[in-house]
Design an enzyme around this catalytic site. Structure first.
Site, PDB file in Angstrom:
ATOM      1  CG  ASN A  19      -1.666   1.366   1.170  1.00  0.00           C
ATOM      2  OD1 ASN A  19      -2.331   1.417   2.532  1.00  0.00           O
ATOM      3  ND2 ASN A  19      -2.310   1.688   0.166  1.00  0.00           N
TER       4      ASN A  19
ATOM      5  N   GLY B 148      -3.869   3.215   8.120  1.00  0.00           N
ATOM      6  CA  GLY B 148      -2.975   2.172   9.254  1.00  0.00           C
ATOM      7  C   GLY B 148      -1.401   2.127   8.465  1.00  0.00           C
TER       8      GLY B 148
ATOM      9  CG  ASN C 283     -10.201   4.880   8.393  1.00  0.00           C
ATOM     10  OD1 ASN C 283     -10.349   3.876   8.603  1.00  0.00           O
ATOM     11  ND2 ASN C 283      -9.485   4.445   6.836  1.00  0.00           N
TER      12      ASN C 283
ATOM     13  CG  ASN D 289     -12.423   2.662   3.114  1.00  0.00           C
ATOM     14  OD1 ASN D 289     -11.451   2.458   2.412  1.00  0.00           O
ATOM     15  ND2 ASN D 289     -11.951   3.561   4.017  1.00  0.00           N
TER      16      ASN D 289
ATOM     17  CD  GLU E  79      -7.209   1.679   0.788  1.00  0.00           C
ATOM     18  OE1 GLU E  79      -7.096   2.903   1.031  1.00  0.00           O
ATOM     19  OE2 GLU E  79      -5.410   1.276   0.635  1.00  0.00           O
TER      20      GLU E  79
ATOM     21  CB  CYS F 136      -6.316  -1.489   3.490  1.00  0.00           C
ATOM     22  SG  CYS F 136      -7.724   0.432   4.722  1.00  0.00           S
TER      23      CYS F 136
ATOM     24  CB  THR G 234      -7.981   1.737   8.461  1.00  0.00           C
ATOM     25  OG1 THR G 234      -8.009   1.756   7.158  1.00  0.00           O
ATOM     26  CG2 THR G 234      -7.358   2.762   9.381  1.00  0.00           C
TER      27      THR G 234
HETATM   28  N1  LIG Z   1      -8.730   4.734   1.397  1.00  0.00           N
HETATM   29  C1  LIG Z   1      -8.892   5.416   3.384  1.00  0.00           C
HETATM   30  C2  LIG Z   1      -8.318   5.823   3.701  1.00  0.00           C
HETATM   31  C3  LIG Z   1      -6.554   5.054   3.660  1.00  0.00           C
HETATM   32  C4  LIG Z   1      -6.732   3.575   3.727  1.00  0.00           C
HETATM   33  C5  LIG Z   1      -5.273   2.954   3.979  1.00  0.00           C
HETATM   34  N2  LIG Z   1      -4.393   2.336   2.970  1.00  0.00           N
HETATM   35  C6  LIG Z   1      -4.965   2.491   5.316  1.00  0.00           C
HETATM   36  O1  LIG Z   1      -3.679   1.912   5.821  1.00  0.00           O
HETATM   37  O2  LIG Z   1      -5.422   2.099   6.155  1.00  0.00           O
HETATM   38  C7  LIG Z   1     -10.413   6.115   3.239  1.00  0.00           C
HETATM   39  O3  LIG Z   1     -10.644   6.885   1.891  1.00  0.00           O
HETATM   40  O4  LIG Z   1     -10.883   5.898   4.703  1.00  0.00           O
END
Ligand SMILES: N[C@@H](CCC[C@H](N)C(=O)O)C(=O)O
Length: 288
Positions: free
Chosen positions: A14, A77, A168, A201, A219, A228, A230
């Site tokens: 990511n 995350g 999020n 997401n 995402e 991802c 989170t």
């Molecule tokens: N696309 C997500 C933000 C990014 C999240 C990410 N890749 C992670 O690792 O948590 C959003 O718009 O909430």
């Protein structure tokens, strides 16, 4: 801003363009456009988005994350682990445990280093998941405290939704086989369904055992990514809420780009452990 120094980093694939805002200046109004431009694989650098490492009044550093469509999210995350690595290796912090400010609040990161002071692994306390439907936000369930295994449908496809926010919003769906998960077909439809006022997401999860699961993500604002953080936290929380896993237990989440260890502690905090890597550094020439 004609030229910007950047570092491209990834957490399990990511990948984001990281800008050190202790040294660079960018107009606030330019950020969404710049995020979309640097993320473009043909005319930019190519990434899932852009992350700013900023000064903070509350912590040694603050993270701001923009998806590759230019939208700003409150949390990331994989981004937090990369920001922690960058901050430690570039002497923005001296301790191995420190706080990072996000738009969703403060989180604590702990870095594990090798003999050369290089960060190999980062553990982040991602805080408590948010489960009340209005706060996620997800509509149509205001009569419930939590949205756990609720019947929904997207077009003709019925699914069971568990909704979790880690700062999020995440929509988690358990499937029998991760290989057959309708990621490409339903991901973009779920992301922008009117049930999710801030969009969402979308994650498909195959539970292998109480301590192991497979995970794939579409995402919000970026589409399919390799990982991802989170989302992995949300998936582990959803598995506990659906009685497929337990609190206080390390859960290995297999993402397309590799593994994260997630543990939803008894006190409510969700801990995430995984790697963070530097890909390259360079100069981006802004042609506008
Ligand atoms: N696309 C997500 C933000 C990014 C999240 C990410 N890749 C992670 O690792 O948590 C959003 O718009 O909430």
């Amino acid at each position: 801003m004609d030229m910007l120094k950047f570092t491209k980093m990834h957490g399990l694939g990511n990948n984001y363009i990281y800008i050190n805002m202790f040294e660079e200046t960018i107009d606030e109004a330019d950020l969404p456009r710049l995020a979309a431009e640097v993320s473009n694989p043909y005319t930019g650098i190519g990434s899932d988005g852009m992350i700013l490492i900023c000064p903070s009044k509350l912590a040694p550093v603050k993270m701001r994350i923009f998806n590759n469509d230019g939208s700003e999210a409150k949390n990331c995350g994989n981004g937090l682990r990369c920001v922690a690595k960058y901050a430690y290796e570039n002497d923005l912090v001296r301790e191995t445990e420190f706080q990072i400010e996000t738009l969703g609040g403060l989180v604590t990161a702990k870095v594990t280093t090798d003999n050369n002071k290089k960060v190999s692994l980062v553990t982040v306390n991602m805080g408590n998941p948010i489960l009340q439907p209005q706060q996620i936000p997800v509509t149509g369930f205001n009569h419930l405290q939590q949205v756990v295994n609720e019947e929904v449908s997207f077009g003709d496809t019925p699914l069971k939704l568990t909704a979790v926010s880690m700062g999020n919003p995440h929509a988690v769906f358990f499937v029998d086989s991760i290989e057959d998960a309708p990621l490409h077909s339903l991901g973009p439809i779920i992301e922008k369904d009117s049930m999710f006022p801030d969009w969402v997401n979308a994650e498909f999860v195959e539970v292998v055992s109480e301590s192991e699961m497979h995970f794939r993500v579409w995402e919000r604002g970026s589409g399919i990514t390799q990982a991802c953080g989170t989302g992995a936290c949300a998936a582990a929380v959803a598995a506990v809420l659906n009685k497929k896993a337990e609190r206080n237990t390390d859960i290995t989440v297999h993402l397309a780009g590799g593994d994260l260890i997630i543990n939803w502690k008894e006190n409510g905090d969700v801990w995430m452990t995984g790697p963070a890597e530097i890909i390259c550094t360079g100069e981006y020439h802004n042609n506008r």
